[in-house]
Design a protein around this motif. Structure first.
Motif, mmCIF file in Angstrom:
data_model
loop_
_atom_site.group_PDB
_atom_site.id
_atom_site.type_symbol
_atom_site.label_atom_id
_atom_site.label_comp_id
_atom_site.label_asym_id
_atom_site.label_seq_id
_atom_site.Cartn_x
_atom_site.Cartn_y
_atom_site.Cartn_z
ATOM 1 N N SER A 271 0.843 -1.209 0.000
ATOM 2 C CA SER A 271 0.000 0.000 0.000
ATOM 3 C C SER A 271 0.869 1.246 0.000
ATOM 4 C CB SER A 271 -0.904 0.016 1.233
ATOM 5 O OG SER A 271 -1.767 -1.095 1.238
ATOM 6 N N LEU A 272 0.609 2.124 -0.959
ATOM 7 C CA LEU A 272 1.232 3.445 -1.019
ATOM 8 C C LEU A 272 0.172 4.459 -0.623
ATOM 9 C CD1 LEU A 272 3.651 5.301 -1.924
ATOM 10 C CD2 LEU A 272 2.504 5.421 -4.153
ATOM 11 N N VAL A 273 0.456 5.254 0.407
ATOM 12 C CA VAL A 273 -0.503 6.238 0.914
ATOM 13 C C VAL A 273 0.079 7.630 0.708
ATOM 14 C CG1 VAL A 273 -1.774 7.071 2.929
ATOM 15 C CG2 VAL A 273 -1.394 4.603 2.605
ATOM 16 N N LEU A 274 -0.631 8.459 -0.063
ATOM 17 C CA LEU A 274 -0.221 9.832 -0.360
ATOM 18 C C LEU A 274 -1.033 10.805 0.482
ATOM 19 C CD1 LEU A 274 -0.279 9.520 -4.260
ATOM 20 C CD2 LEU A 274 1.774 9.491 -2.827
ATOM 21 N N THR A 275 -0.356 11.759 1.102
ATOM 22 C CA THR A 275 -1.062 12.794 1.868
ATOM 23 C C THR A 275 -0.627 14.167 1.357
ATOM 24 O OG1 THR A 275 0.584 13.009 3.655
ATOM 25 C CG2 THR A 275 -1.084 11.277 3.883
ATOM 26 N N HIS A 276 -1.581 15.061 1.243
ATOM 27 C CA HIS A 276 -1.364 16.355 0.610
ATOM 28 C C HIS A 276 -0.801 17.390 1.576
ATOM 29 C CE1 HIS A 276 -4.850 18.082 2.687
ATOM 30 N NE2 HIS A 276 -5.461 16.926 2.452
ATOM 31 N N GLY A 277 -0.418 18.525 1.006
ATOM 32 C CA GLY A 277 0.056 19.652 1.793
ATOM 33 C C GLY A 277 -1.075 20.589 2.173
ATOM 34 N N GLY B 220 -6.927 15.941 -4.981
ATOM 35 C CA GLY B 220 -6.904 16.352 -6.384
ATOM 36 C C GLY B 220 -5.559 16.864 -6.844
ATOM 37 N N PHE B 221 -4.716 17.309 -5.912
ATOM 38 C CA PHE B 221 -3.422 17.865 -6.298
ATOM 39 C C PHE B 221 -2.442 16.800 -6.779
ATOM 40 C CE2 PHE B 221 -2.817 22.443 -4.826
ATOM 41 C CZ PHE B 221 -4.151 22.749 -4.994
ATOM 42 N N PHE B 222 -2.805 15.530 -6.666
ATOM 43 C CA PHE B 222 -1.985 14.447 -7.214
ATOM 44 C C PHE B 222 -2.530 13.969 -8.565
ATOM 45 C CE2 PHE B 222 -1.360 14.012 -2.558
ATOM 46 C CZ PHE B 222 0.022 14.173 -2.511
ATOM 47 N N PHE B 223 -3.309 14.809 -9.227
ATOM 48 C CA PHE B 223 -3.989 14.366 -10.449
ATOM 49 C C PHE B 223 -3.019 13.998 -11.564
ATOM 50 C CE2 PHE B 223 -3.263 18.779 -11.477
ATOM 51 C CZ PHE B 223 -3.301 18.902 -12.858
ATOM 52 N N ARG B 224 -1.797 14.510 -11.514
ATOM 53 C CA ARG B 224 -0.815 14.193 -12.549
ATOM 54 C C ARG B 224 0.055 12.985 -12.173
ATOM 55 N NH1 ARG B 224 2.222 19.233 -15.052
ATOM 56 N NH2 ARG B 224 1.845 18.044 -16.982
ATOM 57 N N ASN B 225 -0.254 12.348 -11.057
ATOM 58 C CA ASN B 225 0.591 11.257 -10.558
ATOM 59 C C ASN B 225 -0.114 9.912 -10.475
ATOM 60 O OD1 ASN B 225 1.177 13.866 -8.363
ATOM 61 N ND2 ASN B 225 2.695 13.304 -9.905
ATOM 62 N N TYR B 226 -1.435 9.921 -10.305
ATOM 63 C CA TYR B 226 -2.149 8.668 -10.082
ATOM 64 C C TYR B 226 -1.956 7.658 -11.212
ATOM 65 C CZ TYR B 226 -4.742 11.023 -6.312
ATOM 66 O OH TYR B 226 -5.096 11.679 -5.173
ATOM 67 N N HIS B 227 -2.079 8.129 -12.439
ATOM 68 C CA HIS B 227 -2.033 7.222 -13.578
ATOM 69 C C HIS B 227 -0.708 6.457 -13.614
ATOM 70 C CE1 HIS B 227 -2.180 5.663 -17.653
ATOM 71 N NE2 HIS B 227 -3.454 6.010 -17.736
ATOM 72 N N HIS C 253 5.534 17.549 -7.678
ATOM 73 C CA HIS C 253 4.696 16.477 -8.227
ATOM 74 C C HIS C 253 3.728 17.012 -9.274
ATOM 75 C CE1 HIS C 253 2.646 18.313 -4.857
ATOM 76 N NE2 HIS C 253 1.498 17.828 -5.264
ATOM 77 N N ILE C 254 3.462 18.316 -9.221
ATOM 78 C CA ILE C 254 2.626 18.974 -10.222
ATOM 79 C C ILE C 254 3.499 19.532 -11.345
ATOM 80 C CG2 ILE C 254 0.998 20.861 -10.645
ATOM 81 C CD1 ILE C 254 0.069 20.573 -7.751
ATOM 82 N N ASP C 255 4.618 20.165 -10.985
ATOM 83 C CA ASP C 255 5.481 20.812 -11.973
ATOM 84 C C ASP C 255 6.145 19.814 -12.914
ATOM 85 O OD1 ASP C 255 4.952 23.316 -10.913
ATOM 86 O OD2 ASP C 255 6.668 23.266 -9.552
#
Length: 441
Positions: free
Chosen positions: A125-131, A137-144, A421-423
């Protein structure tokens, strides 16, 4: 669902009764002020918590199709193998209806999410937590990209009181000293994350946090190391110690001037350009007045989201200006992020007001990570952007103090700022996948 016998329930010593950290009453003085101002400025009224259209639209820009939401995990189903599906889960964490909003991608995005089952092959399990001022939604460019690693389930959560998670009143303990004030804020997030882990049935996780999230997952890993397989800190805030004369600088309003240092000087407060702050710029009376007002609002737990709500119909412009700094995004992506962030800022005030409880004015932690993270017992990895306002020297100093007791690494993402992660999602995803496939190192 958790019950009154759950180990995360703590005893309130003064009241002699069992309570969850997030079920304490809110700060009456601030709540009254907020209510009065909301009445005078009706555009600051709450938006509906259940409206997920902005989130779905933003994730769709990253090639993710969202199903749900639901408060219960759902069974997998056979779907188009070319599509990446995520399920929106509102995972209840107590018996009072509080929940953690979750994006879950299982089975490489080819089916809906489920909780762990003994009948299934073991998966990590990889768990991502935002700032801060962010969300899943701020990980929208990373999920895929991350979801394509075989054998992994990908989860991202909205911290309790933020994003689309439930918004219990946040009290804080401003009058009980720096350490207790910071501990209360940490407990609010750490214990709710632990409740979420229990509810999801995750035995071990690779835990990632960006910025504010980095600080909180570090606090979690120190308290619950048995559940963290690897700790990944994405440009965490709250690392360095405050200058010895911080209080004097705060109230005199001295402006920081960054002095170029040679890397051998070893000041872990250095930013990505090897510059460390030197506070010697005497301010004008106008700046001093603005500075002291800002310090008062910070220390009184007023949040940027509160400012957005009080700006009424101009709040959207303020958020759009903030999102406009992501110059590498398309207009459509920036518009989607702005709509998403503005919607969340309009929701009821909750844990966003915690920032001043664990950070002093100036952004220095009341309990700096530099003195705590070196005690971790799991592999620990740092990420920084090439133009990150958070200095990478803090991570390097922590690695130095760990002194080889556990595996450590540090990555620098080129052509990126604090939100790397967005840039630069291509390089970010590549480095993340490297850590996922090297999990045992």
């Amino acid at each position: 669902m958790l019950t009154e016998s759950s180990p995360l329930i703590v005893e309130e010593q003064q009241q002699k009764q069992v309570q969850l950290p997030w079920l304490l009453h809110s700060n009456t003085e601030q709540s009254s002020t907020l209510s009065a101002l909301s009445w005078l400025w009706p555009w600051g009224a709450e938006h509906t918590q259940t409206d997920d259209t902005k989130e779905r639209a933003l994730l769709a820009l990253g090639g993710i199709t969202v199903v749900g939401p639901t408060t219960e995990p759902r069974a997998e189903s056979n779907t188009d193998s070319e599509a990446v599906y995520a399920e929106a889960l509102d995972v209840e964490i107590d018996s009072h209806g509080n929940y953690i909003h979750t994006i879950a991608i299982r089975n490489n995005g080819r089916g809906n999410a489920t909780t762990h089952s003994k009948a299934r092959a073991p998966r990590r399990s990889l768990v991502l937590t935002h700032g801060y001022f962010a969300g899943v939604g701020f990980f929208f460019r990373n999920y895929h990209g991350l979801s394509q690693v075989d054998g992994w389930d990908i989860y991202a959560i909205d911290w309790l009181g933020m994003g689309r998670s439930s918004r219990p009143a946040y009290k804080g303990v401003r009058d009980e000293g720096d350490e207790r004030r910071a501990e209360y804020a940490e407990d609010f997030f750490v214990e709710s994350l632990e409740a979420w882990r229990q509810r999801m049935g995750i035995d071990k996780m690779v835990l990632c946090g960006h910025s504010f999230g980095g600080y909180m997952v570090a606090a979690y890993a120190l308290k619950y190391p048995q559940y963290v397989e690897k700790l990944i800190l994405h440009s965490p805030i709250g690392v360095p110690e405050a200058p010895h004369d911080l209080e004097n600088m705060i109230w005199k309003g001295y402006e920081p001037v960054h002095r170029k240092l040679h890397p051998k000087e070893g000041d872990y407060r250095m930013n990505s350009n090897n510059e460390a702050p030197v506070y010697d710029g005497k301010p004008s009376w106008q700046r001093l007045l603005l500075f002291r007002a800002s310090v008062y609002m910070w220390d009184s737990n007023y949040s940027p989201q509160w400012v957005v709500r009080m700006c009424g119909p101009f709040g959207r412009r303020l958020v759009s200006w903030y999102i406009g700094r992501f110059s590498l995004l398309t207009d459509e992506q920036r518009s989607g992020m702005a709509a998403y962030a503005h919607q969340h800022a309009q929701l009821a005030e909750s844990s966003a007001s915690s920032l001043g409880d664990f950070l002093r004015p100036g952004g220095f932690a009341r309990k700096p990570l530099i003195n705590r993270v070196p005690d971790v017992t799991m592999p620990t990895v740092f990420f920084y952007g090439s133009h990150d306002w958070v200095g990478h020297a803090g991570g390097e100093e922590i690695i130095k103090r760990i002194d080889g007791r556990v595996s450590t690494r540090i990555y620098h993402i080129p052509n990126s700022s604090h939100n790397f992660h967005i840039d630069n999602p291509v390089v970010f995803n590549r480095y993340m996948i490297n850590e996922m496939t090297r999990i045992d190192e």
